[in-house]
Design a protein around this motif. Structure first.
Motif, PDB file in Angstrom:
ATOM      1  N   PRO A  64       0.878  -1.361   0.035  1.00 59.20           N
ATOM      2  CA  PRO A  64       0.103  -0.071  -0.093  1.00 59.20           C
ATOM      3  C   PRO A  64       0.952   1.239  -0.026  1.00 59.20           C
ATOM      4  CG  PRO A  64       0.058  -1.102   2.119  1.00 59.20           C
ATOM      5  CD  PRO A  64       0.903  -1.813   1.321  1.00 59.20           C
ATOM      6  N   THR A  65       0.262   2.267  -0.752  1.00 58.98           N
ATOM      7  CA  THR A  65       1.151   3.542  -0.819  1.00 58.98           C
ATOM      8  C   THR A  65       0.407   4.761  -0.324  1.00 58.98           C
ATOM      9  OG1 THR A  65       0.526   3.737  -3.138  1.00 58.98           O
ATOM     10  CG2 THR A  65       2.727   2.558  -2.540  1.00 58.98           C
ATOM     11  N   GLY A  66      -0.984   4.472   0.180  1.00 65.68           N
ATOM     12  CA  GLY A  66      -1.709   5.502   0.529  1.00 65.68           C
ATOM     13  C   GLY A  66      -2.620   5.266   1.737  1.00 65.68           C
ATOM     14  N   LEU A 104       3.556  -5.430   2.653  1.00 62.90           N
ATOM     15  CA  LEU A 104       4.667  -4.996   2.804  1.00 62.90           C
ATOM     16  C   LEU A 104       4.715  -3.457   2.718  1.00 62.90           C
ATOM     17  CD1 LEU A 104       6.959  -7.410   0.593  1.00 62.90           C
ATOM     18  CD2 LEU A 104       6.733  -7.380   3.049  1.00 62.90           C
ATOM     19  N   THR A 105       5.615  -2.853   3.469  1.00 66.05           N
ATOM     20  CA  THR A 105       5.854  -1.278   3.355  1.00 66.05           C
ATOM     21  C   THR A 105       6.533  -0.907   2.074  1.00 66.05           C
ATOM     22  OG1 THR A 105       7.530  -1.081   4.595  1.00 66.05           O
ATOM     23  CG2 THR A 105       5.363  -1.009   5.781  1.00 66.05           C
ATOM     24  N   GLU A 117      11.485  -4.455  -1.335  1.00 65.98           N
ATOM     25  CA  GLU A 117      12.672  -4.990  -2.165  1.00 65.98           C
ATOM     26  C   GLU A 117      12.550  -6.058  -2.705  1.00 65.98           C
ATOM     27  OE1 GLU A 117      15.663  -3.181  -2.384  1.00 65.98           O
ATOM     28  OE2 GLU A 117      14.803  -1.565  -1.262  1.00 65.98           O
ATOM     29  N   PRO A 118      12.929  -6.265  -3.947  1.00 68.04           N
ATOM     30  CA  PRO A 118      13.078  -7.287  -4.981  1.00 68.04           C
ATOM     31  C   PRO A 118      12.793  -8.575  -4.206  1.00 68.04           C
ATOM     32  CG  PRO A 118      14.042  -5.546  -6.060  1.00 68.04           C
ATOM     33  CD  PRO A 118      13.995  -5.232  -4.649  1.00 68.04           C
ATOM     34  N   ARG A 119      13.822  -8.934  -3.391  1.00 71.82           N
ATOM     35  CA  ARG A 119      14.078 -10.224  -2.706  1.00 71.82           C
ATOM     36  C   ARG A 119      12.889 -10.591  -1.840  1.00 71.82           C
ATOM     37  NH1 ARG A 119      16.044 -14.339  -4.196  1.00 71.82           N
ATOM     38  NH2 ARG A 119      17.943 -13.083  -5.042  1.00 71.82           N
ATOM     39  N   ALA A 120      12.465  -9.605  -0.989  1.00 71.79           N
ATOM     40  CA  ALA A 120      11.447  -9.661  -0.223  1.00 71.79           C
ATOM     41  C   ALA A 120      10.283  -9.880  -1.040  1.00 71.79           C
ATOM     42  CB  ALA A 120      11.248  -8.254   0.822  1.00 71.79           C
ATOM     43  N   LEU A 121      10.057  -9.395  -2.143  1.00 71.30           N
ATOM     44  CA  LEU A 121       8.589  -9.574  -2.903  1.00 71.30           C
ATOM     45  C   LEU A 121       8.714 -11.282  -3.373  1.00 71.30           C
ATOM     46  CD1 LEU A 121       8.766  -6.256  -4.988  1.00 71.30           C
ATOM     47  CD2 LEU A 121       6.984  -6.919  -3.117  1.00 71.30           C
ATOM     48  N   VAL A 122      10.030 -11.510  -3.684  1.00 72.57           N
ATOM     49  CA  VAL A 122       9.871 -12.841  -4.232  1.00 72.57           C
ATOM     50  C   VAL A 122       9.665 -13.980  -3.159  1.00 72.57           C
ATOM     51  CG1 VAL A 122      11.626 -14.585  -5.220  1.00 72.57           C
ATOM     52  CG2 VAL A 122      11.695 -12.393  -5.993  1.00 72.57           C
ATOM     53  N   ASP A 123      10.390 -13.485  -2.016  1.00 74.85           N
ATOM     54  CA  ASP A 123      10.158 -14.503  -0.851  1.00 74.85           C
ATOM     55  C   ASP A 123       8.727 -14.624  -0.443  1.00 74.85           C
ATOM     56  OD1 ASP A 123      12.703 -14.983  -0.932  1.00 74.85           O
ATOM     57  OD2 ASP A 123      13.368 -13.781   0.837  1.00 74.85           O
ATOM     58  N   ALA A 124       8.113 -13.357  -0.416  1.00 76.51           N
ATOM     59  CA  ALA A 124       6.795 -13.423  -0.126  1.00 76.51           C
ATOM     60  C   ALA A 124       5.749 -14.150  -1.117  1.00 76.51           C
ATOM     61  CB  ALA A 124       6.157 -11.945   0.139  1.00 76.51           C
TER      62      ALA A 124
END
Length: 411
Positions: A333-335, A354-355, A360-367
C-alpha cells in the motif's frame, strides 16, 4: 415498415475520476444497465474514451476534472477550500450540464472521487443520485445511529473561505435549485438514499452496522475483451502476477523493475509482469529468462484466473478482483486508503502486506514464494471467493439501481 426502437427506460449518467481503478469498477455496471435498455452515458477523459466506446455505452469526453477526494464522509463538508480546485470543478460541471441541456438525466451515478461535481449537477438538475464506493464506505450513518452522523455541515462552512468571485459563480450555477431549498452548501455531501459498495459486507470491518442504504454488492468484474489474450506457461510453474507501479515506491523507474526481474531469475515461479511505459526497457532484462514475461498492460482478469499470487498495490479494486479469482495477495500500500484495505486483508488472512520501504525485490520474491506454498491462506482465500461471488456483483448493483429508480419515479 421499420420497427421503431423502444425508448430507453431511464437516462443515467456515470461520473468517475480519470483513473483505471474507478473505470474498471464502474464500466461493468454501465454495461449491464445499458444491456437492460437504459440510456447510459459515461463521462470520461480522452485517455479512457476508446475503452468505454468498445463497451457499448454512450461516451461524453471532457477535459480532466479535478478528482478531489472529499476530506470527510457523508454529512461532512466535502467542498474543497482551494479556489482553483473549485473553479476547475465548476468548469467540469458546467460542461457536463451543457451537454445535457435538452435531456436532463434521470439519475447521476458517481464514484466518490467525482462527488463534488456530481453534487453540483444534482443540485442544478434537481435529480437524484447514487454513490459508488470503490473503497470502504466512510463515516456512513449506521443502522443504530452510529458511527456516522446524518447531520449536514453547518451552513456556509464549505463556501465561506472562498473568494467572493468564486462564491458568486458557485451560487450562480446552483441558483435554479434555490426554490427547492438547496444552496451551494449542498455540495457538501450527505448519505444518498442508495450507495453501492464494491466489496462484500464481510470485508467491511463494521459491515453489520450499515443500514439498507448501502448495498454491499462485492466486486464488479470487467467483461473479457476479444483482444485480452494470454496463455499459461507450458512449464506448469505457479504463476505470479506482478503489477506494482515503481513510480509509487521509494525507488522509482525501470531500474526497480529490472532488479525484480533479476530476483525472480531461476526461481520455480513463472512471473507475468505488467510494466506500463517501462515495458520495452524491462523486457530487455527479461529476454534471457524463460520464467519471466513482460507486458505493457497484461490482461489482469485473464492472468488472475491462473495466478497463484498477485503482487500489487492495495487499492480495493485490485484486492477484490484477486479474491474473486481465488488468488492470494502480496500487497504494497502507498496511501491511506490502500493501507486500510491491506490491514483488513491481513486481518482476514488473505495475504501479506509489505511497506514501500520493505518492498525490495528479494522480499517480494520470498513473500510470493511463501504464499504459493501456504495452504491455510489458500483455504481462506477460497472461502472468501465464495463470499465475494455470493454478494451479487454487477447484476446485483444493476438490480439495486433499478429498484431505486422505480421507487423514485413510479407512482
Amino acid at each position: 415498415m421499420a420497427e421503431v426502437p423502444p425508448l430507453p427506460r431511464y437516462s443515467i449518467v456515470f461520473l468517475s475520476g480519470p483513473a483505471d481503478a474507478g473505470t474498471r469498477s464502474m464500466l461493468p455496471i454501465a454495461q449491464e444497465l445499458n444491456r437492460r435498455d437504459h440510456r447510459v452515458t459515461y463521462v470520461t477523459t480522452q485517455e479512457f474514451a476508446g475503452r468505454d466506446v468498445t463497451c457499448g455505452v454512450d461516451v461524453l469526453v471532457h477535459a480532466s476534472c479535478a478528482a478531489a477526494v472529499p476530506s470527510g464522509g457523508p454529512g461532512r463538508c466535502a467542498g474543497p477550500q482551494d479556489p482553483v480546485l473549485v473553479e476547475d470543478t465548476l468548469d467540469c460541471a458546467e460542461s457536463i450540464h451543457a451537454a445535457f441541456a435538452d435531456d436532463v438525466p434521470d439519475l447521476v451515478l458517481y464514484e466518490d472521487s467525482a462527488r463534488i461535481t456530481a453534487r453540483l449537477l444534482t443540485c442544478r438538475w434537481k435529480r437524484p443520485a447514487a454513490e459508488v464506493f470503490p473503497s470502504f464506505p466512510g463515516d456512513f450513518p449506521a443502522a443504530d445511529g452510529a458511527p456516522g452522523s446524518d447531520s449536514p455541515a453547518p451552513a456556509g462552512d464549505c463556501v465561506s473561505g472562498l473568494p467572493a468571485g468564486v462564491r458568486e459563480r458557485l451560487f450562480s450555477f446552483v441558483a435554479t435549485a434555490a426554490n427547492a431549498g438547496l444552496s451551494p452548501d449542498d455540495f457538501c455531501t450527505r448519505p444518498e438514499p442508495l450507495s453501492i459498495a464494491l466489496l462484500p459486507k464481510e470485508f467491511q470491518t463494521d459491515g453489520y452496522s450499515f443500514d439498507g442504504r448501502v448495498a454491499f454488492v462485492g466486486p464488479c468484474i470487467p467483461e473479457r475483451r476479444m483482444d485480452e489474450r494470454w496463455l499459461p506457461p507450458e512449464s506448469g510453474l505457479p504463476v505470479v502476477f506482478f503489477a506494482l507501479d515503481p513510480e509509487l515506491l521509494l525507488e522509482s523507474g525501470p531500474e526497480f523493475l529490472r532488479r525484480c526481474v533479476d530476483a525472480f531469475a531461476g526461481k520455480p515461479l513463472h512471473v507475468v509482469m505488467s510494466a506500463g511505459g517501462h515495458a520495452d526497457t524491462v523486457r530487455e532484462a527479461a529476454a534471457p529468462l524463460s520464467n519471466v514475461e513482460v507486458h505493457e498492460h497484461a490482461p489482469r482478469s485473464v492472468v488472475l484466473r491462473c495466478a497463484s499470487a498477485f503482487i500489487c498495490h492495495a487499492d480495493l479494486n485490485s484486492v477484490m478482483e484477486s479474491l474473486y479469482f481465488n488468488t492470494p495477495l502480496v500487497a504494497v500500500p502507498t496511501g491511506e486508503r490502500e493501507r486500510a484495505v491491506a490491514d483488513r486483508m491481513v486481518e482476514l488472512g488473505l495475504g501479506v502486506r509489505l511497506t514501500p520501504g520493505a518492498a525490495e525485490p528479494r522480499a517480494l520474491v520470498d513473500a510470493a514464494a511463501a504464499l504459493v506454498e501456504d495452504r491455510e491462506t489458500g483455504r481462506r482465500v477460497r472461502e472468501f471467493q465464495r463470499r465475494a461471488r455470493r454478494a451479487g456483483g454487477t447484476r446485483r448493483a444493476a438490480d439495486e439501481i433499478e429498484r431505486y429508480l422505480e421507487w423514485i419515479y413510479q407512482p
